[in-house]
Write a protein that holds these residues in place. Structure first.
Motif, PDB file in Angstrom:
ATOM      1  N   SER A  26       0.845  -1.185   0.000  1.00 32.53           N
ATOM      2  CA  SER A  26       0.000   0.000   0.000  1.00 32.53           C
ATOM      3  C   SER A  26       0.883   1.239   0.000  1.00 32.53           C
ATOM      4  O   SER A  26       1.998   1.210   0.531  1.00 32.53           O
ATOM      5  N   PHE A  28       2.071   4.472   1.392  1.00 34.04           N
ATOM      6  CA  PHE A  28       2.008   5.162   2.681  1.00 34.04           C
ATOM      7  C   PHE A  28       1.438   6.565   2.545  1.00 34.04           C
ATOM      8  O   PHE A  28       0.596   6.993   3.345  1.00 34.04           O
ATOM      9  N   ASP A  31      -2.229   6.596   2.327  1.00 30.34           N
ATOM     10  CA  ASP A  31      -2.802   6.124   3.592  1.00 30.34           C
ATOM     11  C   ASP A  31      -2.714   7.193   4.677  1.00 30.34           C
ATOM     12  O   ASP A  31      -3.501   7.198   5.626  1.00 30.34           O
ATOM     13  N   HIS A 367       5.162  -0.419   4.878  1.00 30.09           N
ATOM     14  CA  HIS A 367       4.561  -0.253   3.563  1.00 30.09           C
ATOM     15  C   HIS A 367       5.572  -0.585   2.463  1.00 30.09           C
ATOM     16  O   HIS A 367       6.768  -0.302   2.597  1.00 30.09           O
ATOM     17  N   TRP A 369       5.511  -0.376  -1.990  1.00 28.98           N
ATOM     18  CA  TRP A 369       4.706  -0.047  -3.169  1.00 28.98           C
ATOM     19  C   TRP A 369       5.619   0.205  -4.360  1.00 28.98           C
ATOM     20  O   TRP A 369       6.844   0.123  -4.256  1.00 28.98           O
TER      21      TRP A 369
END
Length: 479
Positions: A26, A28, A31, A367, A369
């Motif tokens: 995901s 960060f 989020d 995290h 990604w």
């Protein structure tokens, strides 16, 4: 071939496995956004009229919309975004907000040496304008004028630091500071550092907040933003421009294409960029004791001197973002979600992280990604107009676009308005770079170049015949 510092000082396998256990796939930055900055904007439905329509809700498109409200008070401006605002590169990058419009001084000198004084002045003015925008519009994107540290990790890189120091002295640039090994490690305590250059004028920011705040302010100034609306067509058969999606259309006098890494709506630009995938890790917040172990009180952004380089920085809550090194091109120049999942790249980054900071053993990553970088053959943005001057575009930022997207927005608005000034007179703006070849030549050439860059890192920086040939053709990378 010689080994690199990361091969000579690998951490224990158990350290890496512990650090990656439970890491979320995901972004960060997204989020970390408060709900107030992520409103659920409607998709485009039905027919709408506008004076200017912008395709793309990343930095380039949002800056264009915002600056257009200043140039054209009362104009109707619409932004059409295929996903969510800041969903792609604008919400996934490292947050390095640098003044360079040419992807570094050396890359600019190799292409536009006569224009570099002007390009560097315009770049600094552009960066100052971004910093000032925070106060002007009441935006909070966690901007810090910390500068960027460029450490040498191998002996053959030290002369490059000396060259940078000498150039800065010759140019009277007091923002560039040379640090020997002790001084570099006093700034950031990594056993890999042999010396460094500290460029104190650069900035760092929160990437997703930056996009979200640009969108918020643009909307407050009357811009309409449609999300989840992929543009499938661009019609200029009648007067003006019509942007078409599955659910609706926007008719406007003029349009800006800010689609960057995604396939261009203009046939002439389909071979101008390729998507290169970049991978990132984010740690949990460091404790006060861990921060004391590594120093880093200056909070600089950091990018090492290798061809296959790493970049890293601190967040507001003292996490460390650590990315780069692997730059992966997939045959067919497609942008696909499955390309974002590459465990071997995250594992390699974790190994390199603990080589860089062995004192942080036990730290975990929260995290992981990836994202696609829109790469051009000149390694920086190109510009132009199409459809009898009704459409302007910019793309090809090649991983250093956080600040230069604002400059690109100014250029695109200049071009649409027929404005002649310092920006539009630049050869960088007036001349298009060479396109990439079609497949399979693109994949063969790009992946061969990546192997040669890795070979140079293992051979005291010496560039092989392929890299020397690309340099001679103006296609060599030197950031």
């Amino acid at each position: 071939m010689a080994s690199t510092v990361f091969e000579r000082n690998r951490p224990a396998e158990s350290v890496v496995e512990h650090a990656l256990q439970g890491t979320a796939h995901s972004v960060f930055w997204r989020d970390d956004l408060p709900a107030a900055l992520t409103p659920d904007r409607p998709p485009l439905r039905g027919a709408h009229d506008a004076d200017l329509v912008v395709v793309g809700g990343g930095y380039s498109g949002l800056w264009t919309a915002l600056l257009a409200t200043e140039r054209m008070p009362g104009a109707r401006i619409a932004v059409v975004e295929a996903q969510r605002v800041g969903w792609a590169a604008s919400g996934r990058n490292g947050g390095f907000c640098e003044a360079s419009l040419t992807h570094g001084h050396q890359n600019g000198m190799s292409r536009w040496p006569d224009e570099m004084p002007l390009l560097e002045r315009l770049g600094h003015e552009n960066l100052d304008a971004i910093e000032a925008a925070g106060a002007k519009y009441g935006m909070d994107f966690q901007f810090e004028r910390t500068g960027v540290l460029s450490p040498a990790l191998e002996q053959h890189e030290l002369p490059w630091l000396h060259e940078m120091r000498d150039e800065a002295i010759a140019d009277g640039d007091e923002h560039i500071v040379f640090l020997d090994q002790d001084a570099a490690r006093a700034q950031v305590n990594s056993p890999t550092y042999l010396g460094a250059i500290w460029d104190k004028k650069e900035g760092m920011l929160h990437p997703a907040r930056f996009a979200a705040e640009l969108a918020r302010v643009a909307e407050e100034r009357g811009v309409v933003i449609f999300e989840r609306s992929r543009v499938s067509g661009l019609d200029t058969s009648a007067d003006g421009v019509e942007v078409i999606t599955d659910g609706g259309r926007v008719r406007a006098r003029q349009a800006v294409l800010a689609t960057n890494v995604f396939p261009s709506l203009l046939k002439r630009n389909r071979l101008m960029t390729v998507p290169v995938y970049d991978y990132v890790l984010m740690t949990e917040p460091l404790s006060d004791a861990q921060m004391a172990e590594i120093g880093w009180q200056g909070r600089q952004g950091i990018g090492d001197m290798a061809n296959q380089f790493h970049y890293y920085r601190l967040t507001k809550d003292n996490r460390i973002l650590f990315g780069g090194y692997d730059a992966i091109y997939h045959y067919g120049r497609k942008v696909r979600a499955e390309y974002e999942n590459r465990p071997q790249s995250w594992r390699r980054l974790a190994e390199h992280f603990f080589t860089t900071f062995p004192q942080l053993e036990g730290l975990r990553f929260t995290h992981q990604w990836a994202g696609a970088i829109d790469t051009s053959t000149q390694f920086t943005a190109f510009f132009g107009t199409a459809r009898r001057g009704r459409v302007a575009y910019a793309a090809g930022f090649t991983g250093l676009g956080v600040a230069s997207t604002r400059f690109a927005a100014e250029v695109m608005l200049d071009l649409l308005g027929g404005v002649e000034n310092e920006r539009t007179g630049l050869r960088m703006v007036r001349r298009r770079p060479l396109p990439f070849p079609p497949e399979p030549a693109a994949a063969i050439g790009i992946n061969a170049t990546r192997r040669s860059l890795d070979k140079a890192d293992h051979n005291e920086g010496r560039r092989d015949l392929l890299l020397r040939t690309l340099d001679a053709l103006g296609l060599g990378f030197d950031s």
